[in-house]
Design an enzyme around this catalytic site. Structure first.
Site, PDB file in Angstrom:
ATOM      1  N   HIS A 160      46.962  -6.885 -52.948  1.00  0.00           N
ATOM      2  CA  HIS A 160      46.662  -7.140 -54.362  1.00  0.00           C
ATOM      3  C   HIS A 160      45.263  -7.715 -54.569  1.00  0.00           C
ATOM      4  O   HIS A 160      44.767  -7.727 -55.683  1.00  0.00           O
ATOM      5  CB  HIS A 160      47.704  -8.099 -54.955  1.00  0.00           C
ATOM      6  N   ASP A 368      37.638  -9.939 -58.017  1.00  0.00           N
ATOM      7  CA  ASP A 368      39.054  -9.846 -58.395  1.00  0.00           C
ATOM      8  C   ASP A 368      39.583  -8.517 -57.887  1.00  0.00           C
ATOM      9  O   ASP A 368      38.887  -7.500 -57.996  1.00  0.00           O
ATOM     10  CB  ASP A 368      39.177  -9.902 -59.926  1.00  0.00           C
TER      11      ASP A 368
HETATM   12  C1  GDG Z   1      46.478 -10.974 -58.307  1.00  0.00           C
HETATM   13  C2  GDG Z   1      45.042 -10.483 -58.056  1.00  0.00           C
HETATM   14  C3  GDG Z   1      45.542  -8.455 -59.409  1.00  0.00           C
HETATM   15  C4  GDG Z   1      47.682 -15.900 -66.709  1.00  0.00           C
HETATM   16  N1  GDG Z   1      47.742 -17.081 -67.367  1.00  0.00           N
HETATM   17  C5  GDG Z   1      48.943 -17.127 -67.962  1.00  0.00           C
HETATM   18  C6  GDG Z   1      49.638 -15.947 -67.657  1.00  0.00           C
HETATM   19  N2  GDG Z   1      48.828 -15.215 -66.890  1.00  0.00           N
HETATM   20  C7  GDG Z   1      49.202 -13.872 -66.414  1.00  0.00           C
HETATM   21  C8  GDG Z   1      48.332 -12.816 -67.014  1.00  0.00           C
HETATM   22  C9  GDG Z   1      48.424 -11.719 -65.963  1.00  0.00           C
HETATM   23  C10 GDG Z   1      48.630 -12.508 -64.674  1.00  0.00           C
HETATM   24  O1  GDG Z   1      49.055 -13.818 -65.025  1.00  0.00           O
HETATM   25  C11 GDG Z   1      47.310 -12.684 -63.913  1.00  0.00           C
HETATM   26  O2  GDG Z   1      47.024 -11.487 -63.303  1.00  0.00           O
HETATM   27  P1  GDG Z   1      45.564 -11.168 -62.807  1.00  0.00           P
HETATM   28  O3  GDG Z   1      45.533  -9.752 -62.410  1.00  0.00           O
HETATM   29  O4  GDG Z   1      44.602 -11.489 -63.893  1.00  0.00           O
HETATM   30  O5  GDG Z   1      45.231 -12.152 -61.604  1.00  0.00           O
HETATM   31  P2  GDG Z   1      45.990 -12.856 -60.316  1.00  0.00           P
HETATM   32  O6  GDG Z   1      47.020 -13.819 -60.746  1.00  0.00           O
HETATM   33  O7  GDG Z   1      44.878 -13.450 -59.520  1.00  0.00           O
HETATM   34  O8  GDG Z   1      46.691 -11.657 -59.538  1.00  0.00           O
HETATM   35  C12 GDG Z   1      44.571  -9.614 -59.205  1.00  0.00           C
HETATM   36  C13 GDG Z   1      46.970  -8.946 -59.505  1.00  0.00           C
HETATM   37  O9  GDG Z   1      47.310  -9.779 -58.397  1.00  0.00           O
HETATM   38  C14 GDG Z   1      47.969  -7.793 -59.557  1.00  0.00           C
HETATM   39  O10 GDG Z   1      47.838  -6.963 -58.457  1.00  0.00           O
HETATM   40  O11 GDG Z   1      45.193  -7.774 -60.602  1.00  0.00           O
HETATM   41  O12 GDG Z   1      43.276  -9.118 -58.947  1.00  0.00           O
HETATM   42  O13 GDG Z   1      44.165 -11.598 -57.870  1.00  0.00           O
HETATM   43  O14 GDG Z   1      49.545 -10.927 -66.170  1.00  0.00           O
HETATM   44  O15 GDG Z   1      48.798 -12.455 -68.265  1.00  0.00           O
HETATM   45  N3  GDG Z   1      50.862 -15.658 -68.091  1.00  0.00           N
HETATM   46  C15 GDG Z   1      51.462 -16.593 -68.860  1.00  0.00           C
HETATM   47  N4  GDG Z   1      50.857 -17.763 -69.200  1.00  0.00           N
HETATM   48  C16 GDG Z   1      49.606 -18.066 -68.773  1.00  0.00           C
HETATM   49  O16 GDG Z   1      49.066 -19.137 -69.095  1.00  0.00           O
HETATM   50  N5  GDG Z   1      52.691 -16.360 -69.316  1.00  0.00           N
END
Ligand code: GDG
Length: 472
Positions: A160, A368
């Site tokens: 990921h 990322d």
């Molecule tokens: C890893 C990889 C890759 C965030 N703050 C809150 C919240 N979130 C949710 C977002 C989104 C998820 O968390 C974050 O996903 P990301 O993709 O931005 O980043 P990582 O957590 O680092 O995830 C990344 C991912 O895995 C999937 O393969 O894209 O590159 O690092 O869904 O909405 N959700 C809630 N409250 C928050 O305050 N409910």
């Protein structure tokens, strides 16, 4: 259909959409075919007075057609496997932050011990025709450990987070061991073409692997398939959340509160890879360069708490708090706060409303794997009056979302100018860009990701299996 066995560090109930992330992504396929999801329970067992630990037990819970199986970890294993090797070595190095890596020699043995423990507990539960899908950097050697126990099932791995270029990867003591471990899988999937390219370069230059047709590589007496499978979001789920009462109420509240101002939004886990201090500096630069933004632009930054037991995270928290404080102190008015910063998690049901009420999203990680927030923001917009995505070129998502305003987050002035452009962008251009982005997000949604990975895995049986060749 064969049974799907998912293995990841943490396990979530796929019936609960509030879980988000991987749970939503895998819910369909697990619920439709039944399955098993295996991982760490999140609980830590402390040592007894004599320093010993009991053998960890498996906890089983039935979630509809899906069986959730979790293991507790003892303190020593947890600290070495999770805090140490996974989050103190692999996370920083894979995000190009060699300066933050802590190469303590004890971590890798703890990491291997936990992967062996997972394999030992999982192997007896497997059926011959199961398909196993292992997720993320915590579990790179799991297939090798399963193979050593005689498991010949199809096993796929999805990373990921980014995979760095060979010279950065080579800074990890034991990097050759890690990559050799990937050859125990039948299929290895990456988020982007760039990550896949780094894998190809590494196996060619460091492991002298032989390139075969159809994206296969041969080394260590094994053949592995590798490819890019950019993860997507569930567009329908986001649409439904946006229309649900909580999503609508959030939208109305934000619009009411900020009717005179344009909202900018950032939603990130508080992590040094997300470029939060650089983003705050770019916002400060915007306020300095473009006085017309005073009183008219407000940035809401949600930085949800994450891995607070790792020291690099405390530092980033302090830096961010101090930057937000100084921006508000220097630019704020009695009736205008430029930055509203929240170090808290917001309910998932509220996110689409917040995104939809915002004119601009700032998604500016330094590195990322993909970044799902970028896609969620686009999916939540009103197509008739959509907001603009300012996206770091270093997010995996930038390979797909070419119609976003792409920025270099290290270039503070350039990012400030792009944010200004986004705030000024005429309606027609916003619509055109949004339409194009939406087409991509719909075509490559999370169902596409799941299906294309599992289809490739179904076709990707490696030629040799069961060689116990993984030595630390
Ligand atoms: C890893 C990889 C890759 C965030 N703050 C809150 C919240 N979130 C949710 C977002 C989104 C998820 O968390 C974050 O996903 P990301 O993709 O931005 O980043 P990582 O957590 O680092 O995830 C990344 C991912 O895995 C999937 O393969 O894209 O590159 O690092 O869904 O909405 N959700 C809630 N409250 C928050 O305050 N409910």
């Amino acid at each position: 259909m064969p049974r799907l066995v998912v293995v990841s560090n943490r396990v979530a109930d796929p019936r609960k959409t509030a879980a988000g992330g991987l749970a939503v992504a895998l819910a369909d396929v697990l619920n439709n075919n039944g399955g098993l999801w295996f991982g760490w329970s999140g609980k830590i067992i402390e040592a007894a007075e004599d320093g010993s630990y009991p053998e960890p037990k498996l906890h089983a819970q039935q979630a509809g057609p899906v069986k959730l199986l979790t293991l507790d970890l003892n303190r020593e294993d947890h600290d070495a496997y999770y805090l140490g090797y996974s989050n103190g070595v692999l996370w920083p190095v894979f995000h190009y932050r060699l300066d933050l890596a802590d190469f303590d020699a004890g971590y890798i043995t703890g990491y291997r011990r936990v992967n062996q423990l997972f394999a030992r507990k999982l192997a007896p539960l497997l059926r011959e025709d199961d398909v196993i899908w292992v997720h993320d950097y915590h579990l790179i050697p799991l297939a090798a450990e399963l193979r050593a126990l005689g498991c010949n099932q199809r096993i796929g791995f999805f990373l990921h987070i980014p995979l760095p270029p060979p010279l950065i990867l080579a800074a990890i003591p034991g990097h050759d061991w890690l990559i050799r471990a990937l050859f125990a899988y039948d299929l290895v999937g990456f988020q982007s073409k760039a990550d896949h390219f780094h894998f190809c370069n590494y196996v060619q230059s460091e492991a002298h692997a032989q390139e075969l047709p159809e994206g296969r590589w041969r080394a260590f007496n094994r053949t592995v398939h590798a490819g890019a499978f950019p993860i997507g979001i569930d567009v329908e789920e986001f649409d439904a959340l946006a229309r649900a009462p909580e999503g609508r109420e959030m939208y109305e509240r934000m619009r009411g509160e900020y009717s005179r101002r344009k909202l900018l939004v950032g939603v990130d886990r508080l992590d040094y890879s997300k470029g939060l201090p650089q983003r705050m500096r770019a916002f400060r630069e915007l306020l300095t360069r473009y006085p017309e933004t005073h009183n008219s632009a407000t940035l809401i930054q949600i930085a949800s708490p994450s891995r607070e037991d790792v020291s690099a995270y405390t530092e980033i928290l302090h830096e961010l708090e101090s930057l937000c404080g100084s921006i508000n102190g220097n630019f704020g008015e009695l009736d205008w706060m430029p930055v509203r910063y929240m170090h808290r998690t917001v309910a998932r049901a509220r996110l689409p409303g917040l995104y939809r009420a915002s004119r601009v999203a700032l998604v500016t990680p330094l590195r990322d794997g993909m970044n799902l927030v970028a896609k969620e923001f686009v999916a939540s917009q009103n197509p008739n009056d959509p907001g603009v995505l300012v996206l770091s070129r270093f997010a995996g998502a930038a390979e797909q979302l070419r119609e976003a305003l792409l920025v270099n987050p290290y270039d503070i002035e350039g990012t400030a100018n792009a944010i200004h452009l986004a705030l000024q962008m005429p309606l027609e251009e916003r619509r055109e860009r949004h339409q194009a982005l939406m087409n991509t997000i719909r075509s490559f949604d999370v169902h596409w990701w799941c299906d294309s990975f599992l289809d490739s895995l179904a076709k990707a049986k490696a030629e040799e299996t069961g060689t116990p060749w993984l030595r630390l």
